[in-house]
Design a protein around this motif. Structure first.
Motif, mmCIF file in Angstrom:
data_model
loop_
_atom_site.group_PDB
_atom_site.id
_atom_site.type_symbol
_atom_site.label_atom_id
_atom_site.label_comp_id
_atom_site.label_asym_id
_atom_site.label_seq_id
_atom_site.Cartn_x
_atom_site.Cartn_y
_atom_site.Cartn_z
ATOM 1 N N CYS A 158 -4.034 0.142 -8.698
ATOM 2 C CA CYS A 158 -5.439 0.253 -9.129
ATOM 3 C C CYS A 158 -6.423 0.407 -7.976
ATOM 4 O O CYS A 158 -7.616 0.573 -8.215
ATOM 5 C CB CYS A 158 -5.809 -0.958 -9.978
ATOM 6 N N ASN A 159 -5.904 0.347 -6.728
ATOM 7 C CA ASN A 159 -6.763 0.487 -5.539
ATOM 8 C C ASN A 159 -7.713 -0.675 -5.299
ATOM 9 O O ASN A 159 -8.614 -0.576 -4.467
ATOM 10 C CB ASN A 159 -7.579 1.793 -5.589
ATOM 11 N N TRP A 160 -7.585 -1.760 -6.040
ATOM 12 C CA TRP A 160 -8.397 -2.947 -5.781
ATOM 13 C C TRP A 160 -7.996 -3.542 -4.425
ATOM 14 O O TRP A 160 -6.827 -3.441 -4.015
ATOM 15 C CB TRP A 160 -8.149 -4.014 -6.850
ATOM 16 N N LEU A 161 -8.971 -4.185 -3.791
ATOM 17 C CA LEU A 161 -8.673 -4.940 -2.573
ATOM 18 C C LEU A 161 -8.310 -6.370 -2.977
ATOM 19 O O LEU A 161 -8.889 -6.916 -3.919
ATOM 20 C CB LEU A 161 -9.897 -4.975 -1.655
ATOM 21 N N PHE A 162 -7.352 -6.959 -2.285
ATOM 22 C CA PHE A 162 -7.026 -8.359 -2.552
ATOM 23 C C PHE A 162 -6.519 -9.044 -1.290
ATOM 24 O O PHE A 162 -6.092 -8.390 -0.331
ATOM 25 C CB PHE A 162 -6.012 -8.496 -3.691
ATOM 26 N N LEU A 163 -6.591 -10.377 -1.297
ATOM 27 C CA LEU A 163 -6.056 -11.181 -0.198
ATOM 28 C C LEU A 163 -4.673 -11.645 -0.607
ATOM 29 O O LEU A 163 -4.516 -12.290 -1.652
ATOM 30 C CB LEU A 163 -6.922 -12.430 0.030
ATOM 31 N N ASP A 164 -3.700 -11.308 0.191
ATOM 32 C CA ASP A 164 -2.338 -11.756 -0.089
ATOM 33 C C ASP A 164 -2.154 -13.148 0.511
ATOM 34 O O ASP A 164 -2.007 -13.290 1.718
ATOM 35 C CB ASP A 164 -1.344 -10.765 0.530
ATOM 36 N N LYS A 165 -2.183 -14.160 -0.365
ATOM 37 C CA LYS A 165 -2.074 -15.533 0.131
ATOM 38 C C LYS A 165 -0.643 -16.056 0.038
ATOM 39 O O LYS A 165 -0.406 -17.247 0.242
ATOM 40 C CB LYS A 165 -3.009 -16.449 -0.663
ATOM 41 N N SER A 166 0.296 -15.177 -0.294
ATOM 42 C CA SER A 166 1.683 -15.637 -0.400
ATOM 43 C C SER A 166 2.200 -16.027 0.984
ATOM 44 O O SER A 166 1.744 -15.481 2.000
ATOM 45 C CB SER A 166 2.578 -14.548 -1.007
ATOM 46 N N ARG A 167 3.142 -16.951 1.007
ATOM 47 C CA ARG A 167 3.579 -17.524 2.281
ATOM 48 C C ARG A 167 4.129 -16.457 3.230
ATOM 49 O O ARG A 167 3.853 -16.452 4.407
ATOM 50 C CB ARG A 167 4.621 -18.623 2.032
#
Ligand SMILES: [Zn+2]
Length: 202
Positions: A158-167
């Motif tokens: 979807c081209n959204w920006l997100f923060l990958d908080k996975s370990r």
């Protein structure tokens, strides 16, 4: 039609990115639309953000006059996307985009003494309401933190920006239950079609 501000629409992991993601199909001019076309949606978005961004902000986010701030909010939102989409794609931050971003942040924070940030509490320690535009700017500035910059990603569906908080920084989709499943369904459909084409050619 009013927007249902569901948890999925807060998959960015931080208010600044969730706000950026209110422009749908941003990279496709033919399909692009802005969920803030109706300024009343900014108030409704802030109400939902008070719940879904509670982990980040820790206090309610409010809009006093949506009509009065819609221009500022859109301008800040676009400068966030212009600056941070680059590092999310492994490219450096651009100085011009940074200057524009900081100017927009300054305008959004100016005059909001209710913010009263302290060390370790960038949104202040008060339980009282914080204006949306000020919260948005503080959230956006936190993206300059190296730990956040390194975790910025673009959802390939979807081209959204997100923060990958996975370990282990292994998250691929903004929301596995939506974009991950859509991608899986698309792959399945493509395979079926290829199978049919092979049978037809045979
Ligand atoms: Zn996505």
């Amino acid at each position: 039609m009013t927007v249902a501000w569901t948890e999925h629409r807060f998959s960015g992991g931080i208010l600044a990115l969730d706000t950026t993601n209110t422009v749908v199909h941003r990279c496709d001019p033919a399909r692009r639309f802005d969920r803030f076309d109706d300024p009343a949606e900014i108030s409704r978005f802030a109400e939902a953000a008070s719940i879904f961004c509670r982990h980040e902000i820790g206090r309610p986010v409010v809009v006093r006059d949506a009509e009065a701030i819609v221009g500022m909010v859109r301008s800040l939102r676009e400068s966030i996307d212009a600056l941070f989409r680059a590092p999310a794609q492994g490219k450096p931050l651009e100085a011009g985009a940074m200057a524009d971003f900081l100017r927009n942040c300054a305008m959004a924070i100016d005059g909001h003494e209710e913010l009263a940030a302290t060390a370790g509490a960038p949104f202040g320690t008060s339980d009282g309401p914080l204006r949306f535009e000020a919260a948005l700017a503080v959230s956006a500035v936190s993206l300059l933190d190296l730990a956040n910059l390194k975790r910025l990603k673009v959802c390939p569906n979807c081209n959204w920006l997100f923060l990958d908080k996975s370990r282990n920084s292994s998250r691929l989709w903004c929301d596995m239950s939506v974009c991950g499943n859509r991608a899986k369904a698309k792959r399945h459909y493509r395979r079926q079609r290829e199978d049919r084409e092979v049978r037809y050619e045979a």
